[in-house]
Write a protein that holds these residues in place. Structure first.
Motif, PDB file in Angstrom:
ATOM      1  N   ASP A  65      -4.280   8.864  -1.296  1.00 28.34           N
ATOM      2  CA  ASP A  65      -4.409   7.878  -0.025  1.00 28.34           C
ATOM      3  C   ASP A  65      -4.002   6.649  -0.109  1.00 28.34           C
ATOM      4  O   ASP A  65      -4.261   5.913  -1.332  1.00 28.34           O
ATOM      5  N   ALA A  66      -3.659   5.924   0.807  1.00 32.48           N
ATOM      6  CA  ALA A  66      -3.511   4.690   0.702  1.00 32.48           C
ATOM      7  C   ALA A  66      -4.846   3.764   0.534  1.00 32.48           C
ATOM      8  O   ALA A  66      -6.015   4.145   1.134  1.00 32.48           O
ATOM      9  N   TYR A  67      -4.745   2.514  -0.090  1.00 32.67           N
ATOM     10  CA  TYR A  67      -6.032   1.830  -0.059  1.00 32.67           C
ATOM     11  C   TYR A  67      -6.547   1.442   1.133  1.00 32.67           C
ATOM     12  O   TYR A  67      -5.554   1.016   1.963  1.00 32.67           O
ATOM     13  N   PRO A  68      -7.812   1.640   1.492  1.00 32.03           N
ATOM     14  CA  PRO A  68      -8.226   1.381   2.872  1.00 32.03           C
ATOM     15  C   PRO A  68      -8.518  -0.185   3.138  1.00 32.03           C
ATOM     16  O   PRO A  68      -9.392  -0.710   3.163  1.00 32.03           O
ATOM     17  N   SER A  69      -7.383  -0.790   3.368  1.00 35.94           N
ATOM     18  CA  SER A  69      -7.498  -2.058   3.517  1.00 35.94           C
ATOM     19  C   SER A  69      -7.752  -2.714   4.713  1.00 35.94           C
ATOM     20  O   SER A  69      -7.848  -1.986   5.768  1.00 35.94           O
ATOM     21  N   VAL A  96       1.917   5.168   1.820  1.00 31.45           N
ATOM     22  CA  VAL A  96       2.232   5.595   0.330  1.00 31.45           C
ATOM     23  C   VAL A  96       3.507   6.422   0.270  1.00 31.45           C
ATOM     24  O   VAL A  96       4.235   6.091  -0.804  1.00 31.45           O
ATOM     25  N   SER A  97       3.906   7.190   1.267  1.00 33.65           N
ATOM     26  CA  SER A  97       5.169   7.592   1.168  1.00 33.65           C
ATOM     27  C   SER A  97       6.347   6.835   1.233  1.00 33.65           C
ATOM     28  O   SER A  97       7.364   7.009   0.580  1.00 33.65           O
ATOM     29  N   ASP A  98       6.379   5.845   1.775  1.00 30.41           N
ATOM     30  CA  ASP A  98       7.404   4.419   1.554  1.00 30.41           C
ATOM     31  C   ASP A  98       6.974   3.615   0.625  1.00 30.41           C
ATOM     32  O   ASP A  98       7.768   2.751   0.010  1.00 30.41           O
ATOM     33  N   ASN A  99       5.894   3.568   0.105  1.00 28.74           N
ATOM     34  CA  ASN A  99       5.326   2.479  -0.973  1.00 28.74           C
ATOM     35  C   ASN A  99       4.435   2.985  -1.916  1.00 28.74           C
ATOM     36  O   ASN A  99       3.242   2.968  -1.607  1.00 28.74           O
ATOM     37  N   TYR A 100       4.806   3.362  -2.997  1.00 29.67           N
ATOM     38  CA  TYR A 100       3.663   3.811  -3.833  1.00 29.67           C
ATOM     39  C   TYR A 100       2.537   3.067  -4.239  1.00 29.67           C
ATOM     40  O   TYR A 100       1.410   2.969  -4.367  1.00 29.67           O
ATOM     41  N   HIS A 101       2.942   1.566  -4.005  1.00 31.53           N
ATOM     42  CA  HIS A 101       1.911   0.745  -4.434  1.00 31.53           C
ATOM     43  C   HIS A 101       0.709   0.651  -3.586  1.00 31.53           C
ATOM     44  O   HIS A 101      -0.267   0.059  -3.741  1.00 31.53           O
ATOM     45  N   ASN A 141      -7.239  -8.596  -9.467  1.00 37.03           N
ATOM     46  CA  ASN A 141      -8.623  -8.697  -8.471  1.00 37.03           C
ATOM     47  C   ASN A 141      -8.566  -9.297  -7.677  1.00 37.03           C
ATOM     48  O   ASN A 141      -8.750 -10.648  -7.396  1.00 37.03           O
ATOM     49  N   GLY A 142      -8.264  -8.860  -6.271  1.00 37.28           N
ATOM     50  CA  GLY A 142      -8.085  -9.644  -5.293  1.00 37.28           C
ATOM     51  C   GLY A 142      -7.420  -8.374  -3.896  1.00 37.28           C
ATOM     52  O   GLY A 142      -7.198  -7.267  -4.325  1.00 37.28           O
ATOM     53  N   ASP A 143      -7.247  -8.853  -2.796  1.00 35.73           N
ATOM     54  CA  ASP A 143      -6.826  -8.094  -1.969  1.00 35.73           C
ATOM     55  C   ASP A 143      -5.420  -8.345  -1.393  1.00 35.73           C
ATOM     56  O   ASP A 143      -5.109  -9.494  -1.257  1.00 35.73           O
ATOM     57  N   GLY A 144      -4.591  -7.221  -1.492  1.00 35.22           N
ATOM     58  CA  GLY A 144      -3.302  -7.559  -1.173  1.00 35.22           C
ATOM     59  C   GLY A 144      -3.058  -7.902   0.295  1.00 35.22           C
ATOM     60  O   GLY A 144      -3.834  -7.206   1.113  1.00 35.22           O
ATOM     61  N   LEU A 145      -2.087  -8.682   0.551  1.00 32.03           N
ATOM     62  CA  LEU A 145      -1.969  -9.032   2.123  1.00 32.03           C
ATOM     63  C   LEU A 145      -0.403  -8.632   2.542  1.00 32.03           C
ATOM     64  O   LEU A 145       0.322  -8.806   1.761  1.00 32.03           O
ATOM     65  N   PRO A 146      -0.283  -8.222   3.748  1.00 31.89           N
ATOM     66  CA  PRO A 146       1.018  -8.014   4.244  1.00 31.89           C
ATOM     67  C   PRO A 146       1.696  -9.550   4.130  1.00 31.89           C
ATOM     68  O   PRO A 146       1.236 -10.517   4.684  1.00 31.89           O
ATOM     69  N   ALA A 147       2.957  -9.238   3.791  1.00 28.44           N
ATOM     70  CA  ALA A 147       3.844 -10.514   3.840  1.00 28.44           C
ATOM     71  C   ALA A 147       5.061 -10.398   4.623  1.00 28.44           C
ATOM     72  O   ALA A 147       5.896  -9.700   4.481  1.00 28.44           O
TER      73      ALA A 147
END
Ligand SMILES: [Zn+2]
Length: 226
Positions: free
Chosen positions: A27-31, A59-64, A195-201
């Motif tokens: 599952d993708a991280y629940p951002s 996740v299918s396009d981006n394992y990160h 340690n932080g939340d990823g943000l859409p860039a």
């Protein structure tokens, strides 16, 4: 424990392919940031045309996407005639992006650098220093850019420097948890890559597959350039 796990898995598994069905994907991280709008005026952090190996919200396009900090990360290479390298790819110099300039994606202050990690032999990983050589930029608005896997010794900025969008930071490399030369890029809301939340860039004014994008997020399989 989570921190340890994410630090081991961080960054790139470029050799991972779509060999498993979508049912097998994690599952993708629940951002909480899926609809976030980037505040920093970002441009693609390189010259010429590169290709998105991993990128997107799924996740299918981006394992990160499985991981909190790297939720919206990109792995980017150069690809020519269907390959990321000339020759047999056994040496870093075979790879089209190796040694190419990497630039500041936006204005900010350099707050962290690693510059002394050996580049890997392609296909091997250095999990002791997952990011390898890296640069972290504080955009001074709650957004931080993390660029990873620089070539050893190539970083030409220093902690405390103010940089402007497009300014060269160093050269693309293959250091850290990286299977072949590439750029790992992500935006997050803290200075700590573990340690932080990823943000859409969202980047401004670039081309994806030769179509002009005024404001958008690169996704897997796109050829992108400023
Ligand atoms: Zn990556």
């Amino acid at each position: 424990m989570i921190k340890l796990v994410s630090s081991i898995i961080i960054m790139t598994i470029l050799f991972l392919t779509a060999s498993c069905s979508s049912d097998d994907l994690p599952d993708a991280y629940p951002s909480n940031y899926l609809d976030y709008e980037t505040k920093t005026a970002l441009e693609l952090p390189f010259n010429d045309e590169w290709w998105v190996f991993w990128g997107g919200h799924n996740v299918s396009d981006n394992y990160h996407a499985e991981y909190r900090e790297q939720r919206f990360a990109l792995d980017i290479v150069q690809k020519i005639n269907g390959s990321t390298h000339a020759g047999n790819g056994s040496q870093n110099d075979d790879y089209y992006c190796f040694g190419k300039a990497l630039n500041a994606p936006g204005n900010g202050k350099i707050i962290d650098i690693i510059n002394n990690i050996e580049d890997n032999i392609p296909g091997q990983f250095n999990q002791d220093t997952p990011t390898g050589n890296r640069v972290i930029i504080d955009h001074e608005n709650g957004e931080f850019s993390i660029l990873a896997h620089f070539k050893k010794g190539s970083i030409i900025v220093s902690i405390g420097d103010n940089v402007v969008k497009g300014q060269e930071l160093g050269k693309a490399g293959n250091s850290g948890n990286s299977s072949e030369p590439h750029l790992h890029y992500h935006l997050q809301n803290t200075a700590d890559p573990f340690n932080g939340d990823g943000l859409p860039a969202q980047f401004l004014n670039y081309y994806a597959n030769d179509t002009f994008i005024e404001n958008g997020e690169p996704v897997k399989n796109q050829f992108i350039k400023n």
